[in-house]
Design an enzyme around this catalytic site. Structure first.
Site, PDB file in Angstrom:
ATOM      1  N   LYS A  79       0.852  -1.189   0.000  1.00  0.00           N
ATOM      2  CA  LYS A  79       0.000   0.000   0.000  1.00  0.00           C
ATOM      3  C   LYS A  79       0.890   1.241   0.000  1.00  0.00           C
ATOM      4  O   LYS A  79       1.886   1.288   0.736  1.00  0.00           O
ATOM      5  CB  LYS A  79      -0.904  -0.024   1.243  1.00  0.00           C
ATOM      6  CG  LYS A  79      -1.981   1.060   1.288  1.00  0.00           C
ATOM      7  CD  LYS A  79      -2.883   0.862   2.507  1.00  0.00           C
ATOM      8  CE  LYS A  79      -3.974   1.901   2.614  1.00  0.00           C
ATOM      9  NZ  LYS A  79      -4.863   1.661   3.767  1.00  0.00           N
ATOM     10  N   SER A 154      -9.733   1.636   2.696  1.00  0.00           N
ATOM     11  CA  SER A 154      -8.831   2.437   1.870  1.00  0.00           C
ATOM     12  C   SER A 154      -7.746   1.604   1.201  1.00  0.00           C
ATOM     13  O   SER A 154      -7.120   2.051   0.254  1.00  0.00           O
ATOM     14  CB  SER A 154      -8.171   3.514   2.731  1.00  0.00           C
ATOM     15  OG  SER A 154      -7.329   2.895   3.714  1.00  0.00           O
ATOM     16  N   SER A 178     -10.087  -0.562   7.134  1.00  0.00           N
ATOM     17  CA  SER A 178      -9.506  -0.402   5.797  1.00  0.00           C
ATOM     18  C   SER A 178      -8.754  -1.607   5.254  1.00  0.00           C
ATOM     19  O   SER A 178      -8.295  -1.587   4.111  1.00  0.00           O
ATOM     20  CB  SER A 178      -8.585   0.819   5.766  1.00  0.00           C
ATOM     21  OG  SER A 178      -9.360   1.983   5.594  1.00  0.00           O
TER      22      SER A 178
END
Lengths: 486, 486
Positions: A79, A154, A178
Site C-alpha cells: 500500500k 482504503s 480499511s
C-alpha cells in the site's frame, strides 16, 4: 493466465525454498500479469519491475546459500502509504505525488527480509481516508470481480492486486476497517492484528492510535505467514508492543470444536435486507457445523462507534497531516509569505475528504470544544474496550458482518455519511484495538459479488483467530467459487 | 507625582534549558551544538512521512533529577502532548511537549542576592519538550521582512528542552536574575545541562506586572519573550517595570500582551495582544506511550543529587564566614568549590583556604590555563602549606614561592622546606648577625634614619630578609632593627 500467479504465498515459499521453483520465475509471471491487467484494474500507482527482478535474484541467491525464508519469492503489493527506500511513496495524495522515500517502513523491511518480492506500490484512498478507494488523488482502482465497482477502501489497491492475482500478499493498513472491508469486497482475507503488534514506523500516519498494518491474502494460511514475518516489537515505534508473538502459521486448525463464538445482539443484520441477513445466518450456522457453540453477546456501545471514530480519527489526522506544509518536501505552491504558501500548498495538495477530516479534527480539538468532543470520544472509546472485555467473558471469538453490503458502483455513495456507514461493523474492533479479520463467506447482490465474515478475538489472540478462520475457510472455500473478471 | 516606590513588581519566569544528552529527544541523532546545517538529522527529527518519535530515557531521568533537586513532586504517571501550530522551523508543525501531566510538579528554588540575602521562588512545574530548528533569512538585513529567501537548519530540531515555570514570587529584576543564576548553577551541578547561554541553551520569558505596595491583588501582566542573557533579563524587566509604572502614574491602563525585548534600543515593544493568542489544540500524543515512573527509579536518582548551591552558599557564609562575593565566586565554579571544600576539610582553615584558592591559585590557573583542580597542587598539599604558614614556619613570601614550585609539580611543601632549609628563623642571635651586617654595609641609610627618614626602615628590613634568604621572621627583624637604630 500463468498458473503460477494463482498460487498461494505458502505454496510459492515452499516451492522456492525447496528449489523446485525460482523466485525469478514467479516474479516474471506476476510482472507479466501486472502488465496484462493492471491498466484496467489500476491496483498499482507505481510498478517496481526492476526492483522486483533484483529482489527475486537476491532471494534465489539466498535460498541457494541455504537460507530458510518463510516468504521466499512471494510477490507483494505494498500500500502506497508505506515507505520503501528509493521508491515513490504518495499516500494517494497530490501533496506527495513525487516524493521518494529515503527509508523503509519496518513492516515492509521484515516482509522483504523474509523473502518477499516488492511488485509495486498499490493505490489507496488519500492518506487512507475512505471506504471505497474512490478518494485516491492519483488513480482509479477497480474491483477485479466487477470492473464497474469499487474494490473497497482504503486499502483498495493491495486488495485488488491480491484478488486479481497481481500479488500473493498485499500489505494494507486498517484504521477503521480499511483492511477488512476491501478484503471482503475483493473476495480475499483481510487481517488487522492487535493494535501495536506490527510496527507503524514508516507507515504514513492517518490516525496514530488506530492505524495498524496487516496482510491481505487469498488464504488464511498466507495471512498467518505474513503476520508471523511482520509482528513483533520495533524499538523505532514506542507504541509497538514488546511481548512475545505466538506464531500463527504453525497452529492452524480444521475444526472449531470447543470454541464459543459470540454473535453481537446489536449488530442486527435484518436491517441489511433478507439476502444479506440470510447470508450471515448461514455463516453463523457454518461455524456451528464446525463444532463451535454460538452464544449471543452484547456491545451496548455499538451505535456510538461511528461518532466516536469520526472524532478521534480526524482529531489525530488534523495534527498528523500538519507536516505536509510545503516547507521540507512534497508539493509547494509559492505565496507572498510563508502563511500564504502553507495555505496554497495545502489547498492544492489535499483532496476534499482529507480537508473535511482536517476541519472536523481541528474543530474537535479547539479550545471550548475539546471536552465536548475529543474527551467525550476518548471516554466512549474506553466503553468499547470494556464492552468487548465483557463480551469475551462469554466467548472465545466474535463473529460479525464485515460490511453492510457487497461492492457498489463508482459514485454510488455520494454523501460522506452513507460512505462512513460502510465501516459500521469494523469500527468497534478498531476502537478497542482488537485483532479482527474478514474471510470470504459467500456472495450477494446482482451480479453476485463477494461478501466477508468478520471474526474478532481478544487482544493478542491472533493465533486463535487465524486458526478458527482457517477452519472456516477450509470447510467453505468461498473464495474459489467466483471467477475474477479478467 | 507619586513616588515610584509606591509600586512593587510581581514577576514569574518561564525558562527553557537544553538538556545535555547524547542523542536528541525522540531520535538517535547527536545532540551537539553547531556543525554543518542539516547534518544532524534523520527521518524522525525532520518529520518525514511515516517517521515516529521514541522518547529519550536519559532526558526523562535528567528531568526527574532536576525536579528532585528542587523538592518537586514526581508523579507516577506522565505523558507527552502535542502543541499544534504552524511554524517553518518546526518539522511536524506541532511540538511534542507536556500539558496537564508534566514530569515534575511544584518544588522551589532557593537563590541569593548580591548582599547575601537568601530567597526562595516556588516552581509551578518543570516539563519536557523538544526544540525547533533555526531559520536564517537571506538576501535582506537578516529579518524575514525584505529577505529574498529563508534557509532552515534542523540540527537543533528535536533537542530535549526542559521548561521551568515559576510562580510569580519574584519582586525585582535582581531577584529574577538571582533565580535564573540558581537554576543555571543547579543544572550545571546536576550535569543535566551545560547552560551555555551563547549557544542559546538557556532562553527565558518573563511575566511582569506591578501593583501598589501592600496590595495582594495581581495587576495586568505582560509577557516579555525570548531573552537569552542575564543582562537582557535585568534590563528588560527594569525597563518594563518603568514603562508600566509610567502608564499607571499617568492614569493609563496596562494592556495584557506579549512584548519583545529590543536589546539595542533597551525597550520592550508590543508583539501581539491576548486576542491574537494561539489555540494550540493540545492533545495527548498518540505516537508516544504514557510515561510510568517507578518509585525505585526515583529513589535511585535521588541518591545522585549533590548538595545544592544555595546550601553551599549558606554554609560558606555561616561556617566559613566568607563574604557573599567570594562565596558566589567559588560556587560558580563547581569543581573549584569542591577543591576548596576539600582544602578546608584538610586544613581546618577556611580563611587561608579562601585566600589561596581565590588568590594565588586562581592567578596561577589564569596564567597557565590549567584549572586549579587539575593542577598538581592537591588540596592535601595546600593544607600542608597553610599549616606551615599558620605555624609561622614560613612567611608569606616563602609560601608564595613554594606554591609556584608546587604548581610546577615539585610536590609536598613540607619536604621542600626541610630539604632547602626554608623554615623561618626566629633565632635572635642569628638574625642579630644579619642585622649587624646590613647596618654596617648601609651607613647612608642608617644616617638617613637617624635624621628622621624613618620610612627607610622598610628598605633595611628588606635587606635583612634578603640576607637571610627570606627565612628570617620579619616581625623579629623589624624589632631588632629598631632596637639597634633607636
Amino acid at each position: 493466465m500463468n498458473e503460477l500467479v494463482r498460487r498461494s504465498a505458502a505454496e510459492i515459499a515452499r516451492e522456492v525454498g525447496a528449489k523446485r521453483l525460482s523466485a525469478s520465475e514467479v516474479t516474471e509471471a506476476v510482472l507479466a500479469r501486472v502488465d496484462e491487467v493492471d491498466d484496467r484494474v489500476g491496483s498499482y500507482l507505481t510498478r517496481l519491475h526492476e526492483l522486483a527482478r533484483r529482489s527475486a535474484q537476491r532471494v534465489d541467491e539466498r535460498v541457494a546459500a541455504g537460507e530458510k525464508l518463510p516468504l521466499a519469492g512471494v510477490p507483494v503489493a505494498i500500500k502506497d502509504n508505506m515507505c520503501l527506500t528509493g521508491t515513490r511513496t504518495t499516500a494517494g495524495s497530490k501533496i506527495l505525488e513525487n516524493w521518494i522515500a529515503p527509508y523503509t517502513a519496518t513492516a515492509v523491511q521484515r516482509i522483504l527480509d523474509a523473502g518477499g518480492i516488492p511488485i509495486g506500490k498499490a493505490n489507496l484512498d488519500e492518506f487512507a481516508m475512505g471506504s471505497s478507494c474512490e478518494n485516491s488523488a492519483l488513480g482509479v482502482t477497480r474491483n477485479p470481480y466487477d470492473l464497474a465497482r469499487v474494490p473497497g477502501g482504503s486499502s483498495g489497491g493491495p486488495a485488488a492486486a491480491v484478488g486479481g492475482f497481481e500479488a500473493a500478499i498485499g500489505l494494507g493498513s486498517d484504521t477503521g476497517g480499511s483492511i477488512r472491508e476491501p478484503g471482503a469486497f475483493c473476495n480475499i482475507v483481510g487481517f488487522k492484528p492487535t493494535y501495536g503488534r506490527v510496527s507503524r514506523y514508516g507507515l504514513i500516519a492517518f490516525a496514530s492510535s488506530l492505524d495498524q498494518i496487516g496482510p491481505l491474502t487469498r488464504t488464511v494460511e498466507d495471512a498467518a505467514l505474513a503476520y508471523d514475518a511482520m509482528a513483533g516489537h520495533d524499538p523505532m515505534d514506542s507504541t509497538s508492543i514488546d511481548r512475545p508473538v505466538e506464531p500463527a502459521a504453525a497452529g492452524l486448525r480444521t475444526d472449531l470444536k470447543g470454541l464459543k463464538i459470540g454473535v453481537v445482539k446489536e449488530f442486527v443484520t435484518e436491517k441489511l435486507g433478507p439476502e444479506i441477513d440470510a447470508l450471515y445466518r448461514r455463516a453463523y450456522s457454518e461455524l456451528t457445523d464446525l463444532g463451535a457453540e454460538i452464544v449471543e453477546v452484547s456491545l451496548p456501545s455499538a451505535d456510538y462507534g461511528l461518532a466516536t471514530y469520526y472524532l478521534i480519527a480526524p482529531a489525530e489526522c488534523s495534527s498528523n497531516l500538519a507536516r505536509f506544509d510545503g516547507v521540507r518536501y512534497g508539493l509547494r505552491v509559492e505565496g507572498d509569505d510563508v502563511g500564504q504558501m502553507y495555505e496554497k500548498t495545502r489547498s492544492a495538495g489535499f483532496g476534499a475528504e482529507v480537508k473535511r477530516r482536517i476541519l472536523i479534527g481541528t474543530y474537535a480539538l479547539s479550545s471550548g470544544y475539546y471536552d465536548a468532543y475529543y474527551v467525550k470520544a476518548q471516554k466512549a472509546r474506553t466503553m468499547f474496550a470494556q464492552d468487548f472485555r465483557k463480551a469475551f467473558e462469554r466467548c472465545d471469538l466474535i463473529a460479525a458482518p464485515a460490511t453492510s453490503g457487497p461492492p457498489f458502483e463508482f459514485n454510488a455513495k455520494s454523501d460522506p455519511y452513507s460512505m462512513y456507514m460502510m465501516d459500521y461493523y469494523t469500527i468497534p474492533m478498531s476502537l478497542a484495538g482488537l485483532p479482527a479479520l474478514s474471510v470470504p463467506c459467500g456472495y450477494a447482490g446482482k451480479p453476485q459479488l463477494p461478501m466477508g465474515l468478520q471474526l474478532c478475538a481478544p487482544l493478542f489472540e491472533e493465533a486463535k483467530l487465524l486458526a478458527a478462520a482457517h477452519a472456516y475457510e477450509q470447510a467453505t472455500h468461498y473464495a474459489s467459487q467466483l471467477a475474477v473478471a479478467l | 507625582m507619586i513616588a515610584p516606590t509606591k509600586y512593587e513588581a510581581v514577576i514569574g519566569i518561564e525558562c527553557h534549558v537544553e538538556l545535555t544528552t547524547r542523542s536528541k529527544m525522540f531520535c538517535g541523532c547527536a545532540n551537539e551544538f553547531g556543525g554543518e546545517p542539516n547534518t544532524k538529522v534523520c527521518p524522525v527529527c525532520l518529520a518525514l512521512p511515516g517517521a515516529l518519535p521514541v522518547a529519550n530515557k536519559a532526558a526523562i531521568e535528567h528531568m526527574i533529577r532536576a525536579g528532585l533537586a528542587f523538592g518537586a513532586e514526581i508523579p507516577a504517571f506522565s505523558k507527552f502532548d502535542r502543541k499544534n501550530y504552524f511554524y517553518p522551523d518546526m518539522p511536524k508543525d506541532y511540538q511534542i511537549s507536556q500539558y496537564d501531566m508534566p514530569l515534575t510538579l511544584g518544588g522551589s528554588v532557593r537563590y541569593w542576592l548580591d548582599d547575601g540575602t537568601i530567597k526562595e521562588c516556588r516552581l509551578t512545574r518543570i516539563h519536557l519538550e523538544e526544540d525547533t530548528g533555526k531559520s536564517m533569512h537571506a538576501g535582506g538585513d537578516g529579518r524575514i521582512a525584505g529577505s529574498a529567501y529563508s534557509l532552515i537548519d534542523f540540527n537543533r530540531a528535536g533537542v530535549p528542552l526542559m521548561e521551568c515555570v515559576s510562580e510569580p514570587d519574584l519582586r525585582s529584576a535582581q531577584e529574577a536574575v538571582g533565580y535564573l543564576e540558581a537554576l543555571k548553577r543547579t543544572f550545571v551541578l546536576l550535569g543535566v545541562s551545560d547552560v551555555k547561554m551563547e549557544e542559546g541553551s538557556l532562553r527565558c520569558d518573563a511575566n511582569v506586572s506591578i501593583r501598589p505596595v501592600g496590595s495582594t491583588a495581581l495587576g495586568t501582566k505582560t509577557e516579555i519573550k525570548n531573552m537569552n542573557s542575564f543582562r537582557s533579563v535585568l534590563r528588560a524587566i527594569d525597563s518594563e517595570i518603568a514603562r508600566q509604572t509610567e502608564i499607571l502614574e499617568s492614569g493609563g491602563r496596562i494592556v495584557q500582551e506579549t512584548r519583545g525585548w529590543d536589546e539595542s534600543q533597551g525597550v520592550t515593544h508590543s508583539m501581539r495582544s491576548k486576542e491574537e493568542a494561539h489555540d494550540y489544540r493540545y492533545f495527548p500524543d498518540p505516537d508516544l506511550v504514557p510515561i510510568e515512573i517507578d518509585a525505585a527509579l526515583i529513589e535511585n536518582l535521588r541518591k545522585t543529587i549533590p548538595p545544592l548551591p544555595a546550601q553551599r552558599f549558606e554554609r560558606y557564609l555561616s561556617e566559613y564566614k566568607l563574604d557573599p562575593k567570594q562565596a558566589t565566586q567559588l560556587i560558580d565554579n563547581v569543581p573549584l568549590a569542591q577543591y576548596f571544600d576539600e582544602a578546608v576539610a584538610a586544613s581546618g582553615n577556611a580563611q587561608q583556604s579562601t585566600n589561596f584558592v581565590l588568590g594565588d591559585l586562581s592567578r596561577l590557573a589564569n596564567e597557565t590555563g590549567v584549572a586549579v583542580q587539575a593542577s598538581p597542587v592537591t588540596p592535601a598539599q595546600l593544607a600542608e602549606l597553610i599549616e606551615l604558614v599558620e605555624a609561622k614556619t614560613i612567611n608569606s613570601k616563602i609560601a608564595k614561592e613554594l606554591l609556584e614550585r608546587m604548581w610546577a609539580g615539585e610536590g609536598s611543601p613540607k619536604a621542600m622546606v626541610e630539604k632547602d632549609g626554608l623554615a623561618q628563623t626566629s633565632d635572635a642571635g642569628e638574625i642579630g648577625r644579619f642585622v649587624a651586617a646590613v647596618l654596617a654595609e648601609n651607613p647612608k641609610a642608617v644616617a638617613d634614619y637617624k635624621s628622621g627618614k624613618t620610612n627607610i626602615l622598610g628598605f633595611l628590613t628588606g635587606q635583612v630578609m634578603k640576607a637571610s634568604r627570606g627565612k628570617a621572621n620579619p616581625a623579629l627583624v623589624n624589632e631588632l632593627l629598631r632596637k639597634e637604630l633607636d
